[in-house]
Design an enzyme around this catalytic site. Structure first.
Site, PDB file in Angstrom:
ATOM      1  N   PHE A   1      10.975   5.125  -4.826  1.00 23.58           N
ATOM      2  CA  PHE A   1      10.390   5.615  -3.349  1.00 23.58           C
ATOM      3  C   PHE A   1      10.514   4.435  -2.274  1.00 23.58           C
ATOM      4  O   PHE A   1       9.534   3.988  -1.626  1.00 23.58           O
ATOM      5  CB  PHE A   1       8.789   6.067  -3.717  1.00 23.58           C
TER       6      PHE A   1
ATOM      7  N   GLN B   1       5.417   0.378   7.475  1.00 21.56           N
ATOM      8  CA  GLN B   1       4.212   0.102   7.209  1.00 21.56           C
ATOM      9  C   GLN B   1       3.288  -0.248   8.540  1.00 21.56           C
ATOM     10  O   GLN B   1       3.869  -0.594   9.246  1.00 21.56           O
ATOM     11  CB  GLN B   1       3.991  -1.247   6.047  1.00 21.56           C
TER      12      GLN B   1
ATOM     13  N   CYS C   1      -1.219   4.671  -1.723  1.00 18.98           N
ATOM     14  CA  CYS C   1      -2.392   4.949  -0.403  1.00 18.98           C
ATOM     15  C   CYS C   1      -3.248   5.831  -0.718  1.00 18.98           C
ATOM     16  O   CYS C   1      -3.818   6.403   0.257  1.00 18.98           O
ATOM     17  CB  CYS C   1      -1.424   5.337   0.724  1.00 18.98           C
TER      18      CYS C   1
ATOM     19  N   CYS D   1     -10.642   6.151  14.432  1.00 13.79           N
ATOM     20  CA  CYS D   1     -11.521   5.264  13.798  1.00 13.79           C
ATOM     21  C   CYS D   1     -12.823   6.090  13.268  1.00 13.79           C
ATOM     22  O   CYS D   1     -13.358   6.920  14.067  1.00 13.79           O
ATOM     23  CB  CYS D   1     -12.163   4.147  14.448  1.00 13.79           C
TER      24      CYS D   1
END
Length: 397
Positions: free
Chosen positions: A263, A236, A355, A58
């Site tokens: 994809f 995911q 992404c 993070c």
């Protein structure tokens, strides 16, 4: 000298003043003095995890959800602006804490102690996780027992990789960079997997994953169909993030009855869409293609799986013009080669999942130059508190 106001977050997460000063661990609304001391503003929150900011898992735990959502939108808008583009960007969907269902961790043995966790930011040092606010609780609970197992598999001062995923049957574990030596090590793996009810435990010593424990075939359900999950296969990051992306893809495709999913992976979008449309699913990874093909056949879905490298052998504009809609979900590099042909195709709709805002904006520029327009963009924050940005977008002729 008056304090300066932090007005935005830069791409890597540093707070920025209007005069271009970068201030680590600051948030829009904070004030910073000439010595770098930060006075927190309304959007500066107390990081919940003891490992922040050392852990590289993070980087933005000090940012509240409102400022984090603005950051995701700003990243996308800035990428579009770099290509002289703009679009309607919806409020982001943010995955809740502790919902990450897959993770890649690092392990290292130091004498009798085994470290297991994420690397520190910009470092190869491992943060030995005592808590985690992003991993699903079931995955985090596996870390302590895994340290014991890894102590028997890793030589002193050596490391290994650990990939965890939540499958239909439970937790799937892949340990990389080790080669179990002898009967004792093999029995330890089997006993560990059995004792902890693992769905599968695989080991990759450098020649590809080998399942050492898999009492029944490991699957993940997509669109109501159980699909064989290859060891280390892509999912995911969160279930709710997947649902948000799927909703966006369905809206982007509309009522199309003949769809190409490029994809396609294991069929995250292809299988749900195949409930009401004929779908061509193209994927470059052989294992994923075989899994999807077999699953679709068992379920009787109108789906054709094509093992195809879309970077080296993209579909032509003529081939794509046979479809009413196209779904794109490329890796971070984007789909430059495929988009060049898609820009000339006569299909009516494109749903693009990305992404990487930068390569998305590059591809969007090519599509728009080919006569397409962006209807909307929906950011999805599956990787909470990170600088990783995902989105879904709708294009129309």
């Amino acid at each position: 000298m008056t304090d300066a106001l932090i007005t935005r977050l830069a791409a890597r997460g540093d707070g920025m003043t209007d005069d271009g000063r970068a201030v680590p661990f600051s948030v829009p609304g904070d004030l910073v003095d000439e010595f770098g001391a930060v006075t927190p503003g309304a959007h500066h929150q107390a990081p919940p995890c003891r490992h922040f900011p050392t852990c590289g898992g993070c980087t933005l735990q000090h940012v509240d959800d409102a400022a984090y959502a603005d950051y995701l939108v700003d990243r996308i808008a800035s990428a579009l602006a770099s290509q002289q583009l703009s679009a309607e960007i919806a409020p982001p969907h943010l995955s809740p804490p502790r919902t990450r269902r897959r993770a890649s961790l690092r392990a290292e043995r130091q004498g009798k102690r085994v470290l297991l966790g994420f690397n520190e930011g910009q470092s190869r040092k491992i943060v030995d996780l005592a808590e985690c606010w992003i991993l699903a609780p079931a995955l985090f609970a596996m870390l302590a027992p895994l340290r014991t197992l890894l102590g028997t598999l890793i030589a002193d001062r050596r490391g290994a990789g650990v990939e965890l995923a939540l499958a239909d049957q439970g937790i799937d574990v892949l340990i990389t960079g080790v080669e179990p030596d002898g009967l004792a090590a093999i029995e330890a793996i089997t006993d560990f997997a059995k004792a902890h009810g693992l769905a599968r435990l695989s080991v990759d010593g450098g020649y590809g994953p080998e399942a050492r424990w898999e009492p029944e075939p490991v699957t993940v359900t997509l669109g109501g169909v159980a699909v064989a999950l290859p060891a280390g296969g892509f999912l995911q990051a969160t279930a709710d993030g997947e649902a948000a992306l799927l909703d966006a893809v369905r809206d982007g495709v509309g009522e199309a009855k003949i769809v190409a999913d490029l994809f396609a992976g294991l069929g995250t979008f292809a299988l749900p869409l195949s409930m009401s449309a004929k779908v061509l699913a193209a994927e470059g990874a052989r294992d994923a293609t075989l899994s999807l093909k077999a699953a679709a056949a068992r379920a009787g879905r109108q789906l054709v799986a094509d093992h195809r490298d879309l970077f080296r052998r993209p579909y032509t504009a003529a081939e794509l013009s046979r479809f009413e809609a196209v779904v794109l979900d490329p890796p971070r590099a984007g789909a430059k080669e495929q988009v060049a042909a898609l820009a000339e195709a006569s299909c009516g709709r494109i749903a693009y999942v990305s992404c990487n805002p930068a390569t998305f904006a590059r591809d969007a520029r090519a599509l728009i130059d080919g006569g397409w327009r962006i209807e909307w963009i929906r950011p999805v924050g599956q990787f909470r508190w990170s600088t990783h940005v995902e989105l879904a977008a709708s294009f129309r002729r």
